[in-house]
Scaffold this active site. Structure first.
Site: not given
Ligand code: RAM
Length: 853
Positions: A448, A747
């Site tokens: 992202e 993450e």
């Protein structure tokens, strides 16, 4: 006593600033108990003194704001500070800075490419148009004394003068909220120019501006690359001359056939530059131009490949041994026309094969012209540890280097303990921090590359114990307020881009249909980031500057709570103080709550407490900020608001011995935000411990609550459990990642299973690295009790699993160091601060200096 570490706007000798500078310095002394008693600052522009503070009796040595005569554009200033200490010593040191455009209007005109560009219909590798080079020939008429170039572009550009680069910056003008704040760069180009004919080139790739993902959705941008430059020449003979973009430039395309920040670049070494075309002057105004307020993105390290191998699938894989953000630099010697593909990825499959969980391929393609060359893409970057190489019969590790790119910042900490896993955890955190500071704080450098407000909100305290974040985050906060809507709503990412605006609209349909609304724990970055910056450094300027943005965000929480009825048919007099509507990510990534791609239903459960609790938290903090700033009316108003919110939370959520949730995070936030009524403390503490025990002694917290988990356990008297969680090696835990060979922070807690099978996840997210702050405060024992470490409690939590631990922390006052080995403690307390030491059951009140106990 010495005065040292002079910083202007928290940068070293910045060139090209347009803000009112603030000055900071440190003092050091071999003498103990040293305090600054006075300072005097003078600022000169060569011949004139433009500011002289006179003798100021003060201990302040950071964030001293300039308030002399108005500064002039394009001027070099030197400032000097003379300090006196309580032992009668004095010392002076000086530093410089140079202004960019302050009041002067630009004479340069924006010039745009005339090369037609098809709209990017499909987003993929190679679908974006070629990079465009803008060229300008000009004459230098006399020998040069000094030359400055001010430049920017729509897209990202590389500048050369006569084929020479003036510096090693990358991806200028970087990422910002372009319609309000487009950075221009200042270059000292004295050395690249020569008398006679010169050529200026700006080679412009798509960058963030044209990338379909990072373009904003809700307002118009230009469709063609454009540049703006203004070269100010000062000759030896005192004459001056300005050369600026004026429409006499030409543009053309060359070997960069396509480049995208996510997909990568296609470089055809056989392609020469096309026939030049004219440019077109366009009026884009100058109102959004801002001198770049942070140090430029540039290469900070080179990581050589450690091994190459052939995977079970027969792929050629290059391994750098470390996840980095940046690019690969490859020596290539292949026959003309050979197409070499470099696919970057973070982790392999369990058996060492190619694995990519990202949306885009991170794929650079090089087409050889037969010459031996070193290739590194120009206008993209990737997150990777490995590359899969195709198009070559074999590879040698000596031909591959990873170039690490980041916004460089001063290192503020080191950590080393007797346990290599804890050391590796710290290293991994540093890597994720570095890999995610590419001109803005990002979530990950791969999938992202986005300025997620929540991620940095979680991570700020840990970021400060590793790097000086002041200029970087101050700049980002200005982007945040530029992106904030008139009604106060702060989006999930800053800058707010196409992808996330769409996502916000989509989730809104599912969660109340109110359009883009604020998100608990994400939008709250508007308040929490400046607050944590203040706590880490004592920076009140950031509080002052961000105050209206914080206030407008809190007003939006208060209005939403008042105007929107939440679920459960609560009485209006309570419901109106609860932020309990709209879409929220909730805690996000709670291990026990599996979430399917694109399905946000599971976030509802934790949003039930996350939204009202964070709403309260922001409003309460705003009252604290107003107090620091001496804004009495605001303090009283928001403190009263917060009190009503707290009361409503207690009446709705805290009437029984348990919270209406089975998630640990509800209890964690309730304690962390001081929401628990006195008579509920014991049952809630017991329930939190019970939940952890029932979970086999493992944590089950997501993004928003993990930063508080260990502190809350300490607070409820279960430091032993906090320590167990830190040392835990089963999944989910920090050391599980380390044991699984992680080289950055994952993450999600479940990013890789025990057999090494990776999940669809990023492996380079700093959020869960927040624990570094706890390790610094609790294991090394460095706890600031006054913002900016003016006073510190040094109370290491010794642990039978460690025989030694050493932590340094470069505070605003200088280096604070703690080293303990067995029962011996050695510390350094910076000048101008004091400390309370708690060690071996004894308490010592000390001033600056070195001590051992
Ligand atoms: C993920 C991002 C980020 C998080 C959001 C909610 O995709 O990577 O870490 O803040 O979603």
């Amino acid at each position: 006593m010495r005065v040292e570490r002079l910083r202007t706007l928290h940068r070293i000798e910045p060139v090209g600033i347009d803000q009112v500078p603030e000055f900071s310095w440190c003092i050091s002394s071999p003498e103990r108990d040293t305090l600054q008693t006075s300072y005097r600052i003078t600022v000169e522009d060569g011949d004139r003194t433009v500011w002289d503070t006179g003798l100021v009796a003060s201990e302040s040595q950071s964030f001293v704001e300039y308030s002399g005569s108005p500064l002039r554009s394009r001027t070099r200033y030197r400032w000097a500070v003379t300090v006196e200490d309580n032992h009668g010593n004095t010392d002076t040191a000086s530093a410089g800075f140079e202004t960019a455009f302050l009041d002067t209007a630009w004479t340069a005109r924006w010039v745009e490419s005339t090369i037609p560009r098809p709209a990017a219909e499909s987003w993929g590798h190679g679908t974006q148009p070629p990079a465009v080079e803008f060229l300008r020939n000009f004459a230098v008429h006399h020998p040069i004394r000094s030359a400055r170039l001010y430049a920017t572009a729509l897209g990202v550009y590389r500048l050369t003068l006569n084929g020479l680069r003036p510096d090693d910056r990358e991806l200028a003008p970087e990422f910002s909220v372009y319609r309000r704040r487009l950075y221009y760069q200042t270059y000292d180009v004295t050395a690249q120019l020569r008398e006679g004919a010169n050529t200026l080139s700006m080679y412009v790739g798509d960058g963030w501006y044209f990338c379909p993902v990072t373009r904003p959705l809700s307002y118009e941008l230009r469709e063609l690359p454009a540049v703006l430059f203004q070269l100010e020449l000062e000759y030896e003979n005192n004459l001056t001359e300005t050369v600026f973009s004026d429409g006499s430039e030409i543009c053309r395309t060359g070997p960069v056939r396509s480049s995208d920040l996510y997909w990568g670049e296609r470089f055809d070494a056989r392609a020469s530059f096309d026939d030049p075309r004219p440019v077109k002057i366009v009026d884009l105004g100058y109102g959004n131009l801002v001198a770049q307020p942070i140090d430029p993105v540039r290469p900070v390290a080179l990581v050589p490949a450690v091994v190459t191998y052939t995977s079970p699938e027969g792929d050629l894989i290059v391994d750098f041994g470390q996840i980095v953000a940046g690019r690969s630099r490859v020596k290539i010697d292949a026959p003309p026309g050979t197409e070499i593909t470099l696919e970057h990825f973070e982790v392999t499959t369990a058996d060492g094969g190619y694995f990519n969980s990202m949306i885009a391929g991170q794929k650079d393609v090089y087409v050889s012209d037969g010459a031996r060359r070193e290739y590194e893409p120009l206008f993209t970057f990737h997150g990777f540890r490995y590359i899969r190489v195709s198009g070559l019969p074999s590879v040698s590790k000596d031909d591959f280097t990873a170039v690490v790119l980041t916004t460089p910042k001063e290192c503020t900490g080191t950590f080393e303990s007797s346990d290599p896993r804890l050391n590796r955890l710290h290293e991994n955190i540093l890597w994720s921090q570095r890999n995610n500071m590419m001109s803005i704080p990002t979530d990950c450098p791969t999938r992202e590359k986005a300025g997620f407000t929540g991620d940095i909100q979680i991570y700020v305290p840990a970021a400060f114990v590793n790097e000086d974040m002041t200029s970087f985050l101050s700049a980002w906060l200005r982007n945040l307020s530029a992106e904030q809507r008139a009604d106060g709503v702060v989006p999930m990412t800053v800058p707010f881009t196409n992808l996330y605006e769409r996502l916000s609209l989509r989730t809104s349909e599912q969660f109340g249909g109110e359009g883009v609304t604020g998100i608990a724990g994400w939008s709250d970055a508007a308040v929490i980031v400046p607050w944590e910056m203040y706590r880490a450094t004592g920076n009140t300027l950031v509080l002052r500057e961000a105050f209206s943005s914080m206030k407008s965000w809190c007003d939006s929480i208060i209005a939403t709570a008042r105007n929107r009825r939440g679920p459960g048919g609560l009485p209006e007099e309570l419901d109106r103080y609860l932020w309990n509507t709209g879409f929220h990510f909730g805690e996000w990534l709670i291990p026990s709550r599996k979430q399917e791609e694109g399905d946000f239903e599971v976030t509802r459960e934790s949003s039930a407490y996350v939204a009202p609790f964070f709403g309260y938290r922001s409003v309460r903090l705003l009252a604290d900020v107003a107090d620091v700033l001496g804004r009495v009316d605001d303090r009283d108003f928001y403190a009263a608001q917060a009190a009503r919110m707290k009361d409503a939370i207690q009446q709705v959520f805290m009437t029984g011995d348990e919270l209406p949730t089975e998630l640990m995070g509800g209890y964690v936030l309730a304690f962390a935000f001081d929401l628990v009524p006195a008579d509920r403390r014991d049952p809630y503490a017991a329930k939190l411990v019970q939940l952890i025990e029932e979970n086999g002694g493992l944590l089950d917290t997501g993004f928003l609550t993990t930063p508080y988990l260990l502190d809350v356990l300490v607070e409820i008297g279960r430091a032993d459990l906090a320590v167990e969680l830190l040392w835990e090696t089963r999944q989910p835990s920090w050391l599980y990642q380390v044991d699984m060979g992680a080289t950055a922070i994952w993450e999600s807690w479940d990013a890789m299973s025990l057999d090494g099978t990776p999940a669809i996840s990023s492996f380079d997210h700093y959020a869960f690295g927040c624990v570094d702050d706890w390790i610094c405060r609790e294991v090394a024992g460095i706890q600031a009790t006054i913002a900016g470490y003016k006073h510190t409690v040094i109370a290491p939590r010794t642990d039978t699993r460690l025989t030694s631990c050493a932590r340094t922390l470069l505070t605003e006052f200088g280096e604070l160091a703690v080293r303990w080995t067995g029962d011996r403690l050695e510390i350094t307390v910076p000048c101008n601060t004091t400390a309370t030491v708690l060690w071996n059951g004894q308490r010592h009140e000390i001033g600056s200096g070195r001590y051992s106990f």
